[in-house]
Design a protein around this motif. Structure first.
Motif, PDB file in Angstrom:
ATOM      1  N   THR A  36      -7.178  -3.353  -3.225  1.00  7.96           N
ATOM      2  CA  THR A  36      -6.687  -4.451  -2.392  1.00  7.96           C
ATOM      3  C   THR A  36      -6.979  -5.817  -2.993  1.00  7.96           C
ATOM      4  OG1 THR A  36      -8.720  -4.381  -1.065  1.00  7.96           O
ATOM      5  CG2 THR A  36      -6.842  -3.100  -0.277  1.00  7.96           C
ATOM      6  N   VAL A  37      -8.197  -6.055  -3.471  1.00 10.47           N
ATOM      7  CA  VAL A  37      -8.544  -7.385  -3.978  1.00 10.47           C
ATOM      8  C   VAL A  37      -7.762  -7.702  -5.247  1.00 10.47           C
ATOM      9  CG1 VAL A  37     -10.423  -8.872  -4.763  1.00 10.47           C
ATOM     10  CG2 VAL A  37     -10.817  -7.261  -2.905  1.00 10.47           C
ATOM     11  N   SER A  38      -7.459  -6.691  -6.051  1.00  7.09           N
ATOM     12  CA  SER A  38      -6.658  -6.944  -7.248  1.00  7.09           C
ATOM     13  C   SER A  38      -5.259  -7.436  -6.886  1.00  7.09           C
ATOM     14  CB  SER A  38      -6.563  -5.679  -8.099  1.00  7.09           C
ATOM     15  OG  SER A  38      -5.841  -4.658  -7.427  1.00  7.09           O
ATOM     16  N   GLN A  39      -4.803  -7.127  -5.683  1.00  7.84           N
ATOM     17  CA  GLN A  39      -3.466  -7.541  -5.239  1.00  7.84           C
ATOM     18  C   GLN A  39      -3.478  -8.873  -4.493  1.00  7.84           C
ATOM     19  OE1 GLN A  39      -0.565  -5.887  -6.049  1.00  7.84           O
ATOM     20  NE2 GLN A  39      -1.996  -4.748  -7.342  1.00  7.84           N
ATOM     21  N   THR A  40      -4.581  -9.189  -3.825  1.00 14.25           N
ATOM     22  CA  THR A  40      -4.631 -10.404  -3.009  1.00 14.25           C
ATOM     23  C   THR A  40      -5.488 -11.502  -3.618  1.00 14.25           C
ATOM     24  OG1 THR A  40      -6.579  -9.663  -1.746  1.00 14.25           O
ATOM     25  CG2 THR A  40      -4.404  -9.014  -0.917  1.00 14.25           C
ATOM     26  N   GLY A  41      -6.392 -11.129  -4.541  1.00 13.11           N
ATOM     27  CA  GLY A  41      -7.425 -12.063  -4.958  1.00 13.11           C
ATOM     28  C   GLY A  41      -8.487 -12.157  -3.879  1.00 13.11           C
ATOM     29  N   GLY A  42      -9.608 -12.749  -4.223  1.00 14.70           N
ATOM     30  CA  GLY A  42     -10.685 -12.893  -3.236  1.00 14.70           C
ATOM     31  C   GLY A  42     -12.026 -12.584  -3.844  1.00 14.70           C
ATOM     32  N   HIS A  43     -13.024 -12.537  -3.003  1.00 10.24           N
ATOM     33  CA  HIS A  43     -14.373 -12.230  -3.480  1.00 10.24           C
ATOM     34  C   HIS A  43     -14.444 -10.743  -3.825  1.00 10.24           C
ATOM     35  CE1 HIS A  43     -15.055 -16.022  -1.232  1.00 10.24           C
ATOM     36  NE2 HIS A  43     -15.821 -16.254  -2.269  1.00 10.24           N
ATOM     37  N   PHE A  44     -14.980 -10.457  -4.976  1.00  9.92           N
ATOM     38  CA  PHE A  44     -14.879  -9.086  -5.491  1.00  9.92           C
ATOM     39  C   PHE A  44     -16.241  -8.474  -5.791  1.00  9.92           C
ATOM     40  CE2 PHE A  44     -13.591  -6.159  -9.092  1.00  9.92           C
ATOM     41  CZ  PHE A  44     -13.006  -5.210  -8.264  1.00  9.92           C
ATOM     42  N   SER A  45     -16.965  -9.045  -6.739  1.00  6.86           N
ATOM     43  CA  SER A  45     -18.213  -8.402  -7.171  1.00  6.86           C
ATOM     44  C   SER A  45     -19.236  -8.325  -6.046  1.00  6.86           C
ATOM     45  CB  SER A  45     -18.797  -9.124  -8.383  1.00  6.86           C
ATOM     46  OG  SER A  45     -18.912 -10.508  -8.163  1.00  6.86           O
ATOM     47  N   SER A  46     -19.273  -9.328  -5.176  1.00  5.50           N
ATOM     48  CA  SER A  46     -20.235  -9.300  -4.067  1.00  5.50           C
ATOM     49  C   SER A  46     -19.923  -8.151  -3.106  1.00  5.50           C
ATOM     50  CB  SER A  46     -20.218 -10.635  -3.324  1.00  5.50           C
ATOM     51  OG  SER A  46     -18.912 -10.952  -2.884  1.00  5.50           O
ATOM     52  N   ASN A  47     -18.649  -7.870  -2.884  1.00 12.23           N
ATOM     53  CA  ASN A  47     -18.278  -6.786  -1.976  1.00 12.23           C
ATOM     54  C   ASN A  47     -18.557  -5.418  -2.572  1.00 12.23           C
ATOM     55  OD1 ASN A  47     -16.894  -7.844   0.586  1.00 12.23           O
ATOM     56  ND2 ASN A  47     -16.028  -9.128  -1.024  1.00 12.23           N
ATOM     57  N   LEU A  48     -18.322  -5.267  -3.874  1.00  8.80           N
ATOM     58  CA  LEU A  48     -18.649  -4.001  -4.524  1.00  8.80           C
ATOM     59  C   LEU A  48     -20.138  -3.682  -4.399  1.00  8.80           C
ATOM     60  CD1 LEU A  48     -16.514  -4.329  -7.782  1.00  8.80           C
ATOM     61  CD2 LEU A  48     -16.098  -2.752  -5.885  1.00  8.80           C
ATOM     62  N   GLY A  49     -20.949  -4.718  -4.357  1.00  7.45           N
ATOM     63  CA  GLY A  49     -22.396  -4.513  -4.297  1.00  7.45           C
ATOM     64  C   GLY A  49     -22.927  -4.119  -2.938  1.00  7.45           C
ATOM     65  N   THR A  50     -22.143  -4.309  -1.862  1.00  5.33           N
ATOM     66  CA  THR A  50     -22.661  -4.048  -0.517  1.00  5.33           C
ATOM     67  C   THR A  50     -22.041  -2.819   0.142  1.00  5.33           C
ATOM     68  OG1 THR A  50     -21.014  -5.561   0.445  1.00  5.33           O
ATOM     69  CG2 THR A  50     -23.185  -6.474  -0.083  1.00  5.33           C
TER      70      THR A  50
END
Length: 625
Positions: A36-50
């Protein structure tokens, strides 16, 4: 079970899974984030970590009855997916779609709206007190990152909470990252704590054994007090009154469930130290979590890569100016509150490390620190987002302006920011800075003028804000020199008749296009404070009507300043003030939003014609790119 994530529509479904299924769910959730984030952009690495932490929290706690308060909130995409918003993730940060941050009006699971850092503990403590007072059995949990823990507000809240009987769980998500690389004594302290796992486990086991022999337990506690510093530093969290647990592995979802189940039953203020890895599960994000903090759209198979030569942004103009001015003047010192990359200061930090100061997420300290530097003859430049300067308003007035100290504030992200939404909007700075005595407010219209006004601000003997938007402007060539512009002086850019448009900032170019169809005069005002009263008087005397245009709030903004000045001069003239209305802007594509808010050339011309129907407007011509 296949496709666990598709089956989960709420945390109640999550709770029906066996613990053995949770690691598989974490893998699916991570894949969904990449998709989803690859399609919309947005915060990425922080979400993968949680991912695992989010699963464990909703698995153990009874949400939404129990309150989860996410600090900053840029790590809540897994939370959104697990709370019934999975099907809407394609609308993330788009107009009319999901916010990139928690919003109370978006979901009952978003207990507190956030986006600025270090507020979670205060809010969760307020909830815990309310639960106690109303007799509720709800739990309150604050999830805060190590970067956000550098701000004083977090310690003010812990100081209050630790000396209270209320049931509050604070979870430190320690990924050794904020946005820029972490700084300060706290980060070093957390690193030391990481080395104390053996001590923590041994202490816990020893207490369990010795509690059956009270005299031996008392002796052991005494010996511990005398020798603890040889093994592990005293935890600041325990000194603040919290019962400390950790560090624990933030990617062991089953272990997190065990720990949270125990803490769920434990009364009083609790502090859980969880260690995670930012970007976990996506190799490129793990290697470069800063680059993947808030990427735009990207191909998951290849990751981020250059798409060719991009236009020069205002942020890059500032970064180059900063280095050039530092070359010329050894007194220049640059300060950022943990926004090195976002503020365009990477090159400066590498070329002038002794003159670069990242103070962490501590805007109040940043401003007063700059004041101290200015007192001793240095020339501080504070690079700070418009929305974050709000957090240091007292220091701006009391410590800088009152003492008339020559501090330059480079305000990035002024005006509409787009996808980050109302919490990051920078349309209030003109209003809240121009009312401060001794302050000047510069509004460059383009990239070249931005550099010139930064140079001008640097030469002045009082505090100045230079505000500029996110992204690129119209693409004006930027000279390599450090030339200045006259302080408080505007410039007539187009001569017309009847209507004079006074433009502040980048909307000058939209005003010029609108003026072609109205045969209006256009003035590049450049300064919201001081106003060029000579040009203003001339425009009022030679035109029937005045229009002000700005990418800031109309309430107290540059247009309001024009009205005040006309009144002071005893001039009565019809004035149309165009800017953002008295409402919070929504998130979405900036171009679409600017059109919606009537801040394009077409919108400006339409507003003028609606206000004064006798002002004829010819059809707008399409812009030739």
């Amino acid at each position: 079970m296949d496709a666990l994530l598709e089956w989960i529509q709420s945390p109640s479904h999550l709770k029906k899974l066996s613990r053995e299924n949770l690691p598989s769910l974490a893998q699916e959730l991570r894949e969904r984030l990449v998709e989803t984030v690859s399609q919309t952009g947005g915060h990425f690495s922080s979400n993968l970590g949680t991912v695992e932490l989010t699963i464990a929290l909703h698995y153990v706690f009874n949400t939404p009855e129990d309150r989860l308060v996410w600090d900053v909130g840029h790590q809540t995409y897994p939370h959104k997916i697990l709370t019934g918003r999975n099907a809407l993730m394609g609308s993330l940060r788009q107009k009319g779609g999901l916010s990139g941050f928690p919003r109370r009006e978006e979901s009952v699971y978003d207990a507190f709206g956030t986006a600025h850092s270090s507020t979670s503990i205060s809010a969760a403590l307020g909830m815990a007190v309310a639960h106690k007072q109303t007799g509720s059995q709800r739990k309150a949990v604050a999830i805060i990152g190590d970067g956000a823990l550098t701000a004083g507000m977090a310690y003010e809240a812990m100081n209050n909470a630790g000396n209270s009987p209320y049931d509050l769980l604070v979870i430190l998500n320690d990924n050794d990252m904020s946005i820029s690389p972490p700084v300060g004594a706290l980060n070093r302290y957390l690193a030391e704590l990481m080395g104390g796992r053996f001590y923590a486990q041994a202490k816990k086991l020893g207490e369990q054994v010795l509690r059956n022999a009270p005299p031996l337990f008392a002796l052991a506690k005494h010996l511990e007090e005398q020798t603890q510093n040889l093994i592990q530093p005293h935890t600041i969290f325990e000194k603040l009154g919290f019962t400390y647990t950790g560090p624990v592995d933030g990617h062991d979802v089953q272990g997190l469930v065990d720990t949270l189940q125990k803490l769920h039953k434990t009364p009083g203020p609790q502090f859980l130290h969880v260690v995670t890895r930012k970007g976990k599960g996506y190799a490129q994000a793990e290697l470069d979590p800063v680059a993947y903090h808030g990427p735009g759209k990207f191909d998951p198979a290849v990751g981020l890569r250059s798409a060719g030569q991009s236009p020069v942004t205002f942020t890059q103009v500032f970064g180059q100016w900063l280095c050039d001015m530092a070359d010329k003047d050894p007194r220049l010192v640059a300060i950022t509150p943990a926004m090195r990359e976002g503020s365009g200061m990477v090159a400066f930090s590498e070329r002038f490390p002794s003159r670069y100061h990242d103070v962490g997420i501590a805007e109040q300290h940043a401003v007063t620190f700059a004041a101290g530097l200015a007192c001793e003859g240095l020339k501080p430049v504070v690079a700070i987002y418009s929305t974050f300067l709000q957090r240091a308003y007292d220091q701006l007035i009391h410590d800088v302006a009152l003492q008339k100290l020559p501090v330059v504030f480079a305000l990035d992200r002024a005006g509409l920011v787009g996808a980050d939404g109302p919490t990051h909007a920078g349309m209030y700075d003109i209003a809240f800075t121009r009312c401060i005595p001794n302050m000047s407010v510069a509004c460059p219209a383009d990239e070249k003028e931005c550099r010139q006004l930064l140079s001008t601000a640097y030469t002045l003997d009082h505090p100045v804000t230079v505000r500029y938007p996110r992204g690129a402007g119209v693409g004006t060539p930027v000279d390599a020199d450090l030339s200045t512009l006259p302080w408080g002086q505007a410039e007539v850019k187009r001569q017309g008749q009847g209507v004079a448009i006074l433009a502040f900032g980048p909307l000058l170019y939209e005003a010029l296009k609108a003026a072609q169809n109205l045969n209006a005069t256009v003035v590049n005002m450049r300064w919201a404070k001081p106003l060029d009263l000579q040009i203003l008087k001339e425009m009022a005397l030679t035109h029937d009507r005045l229009v002000t245009v700005e990418d800031g709030t109309r309430k107290g903004g540059a247009g309001a300043a024009v009205l005040e000045a006309l009144q002071d001069m005893g001039l009565v003239k019809p004035v149309l003030v165009i800017g953002f209305e008295d409402e919070f802007t929504e998130h979405g594509d900036p171009k679409v939003l600017m059109k919606d808010y009537g801040l394009t050339a077409e919108g400006i011309a339409q507003r003028i014609s609606q206000q004064w129907p006798d002002v004829q407007s010819t059809p707008m011509l399409r812009r030739v790119v």
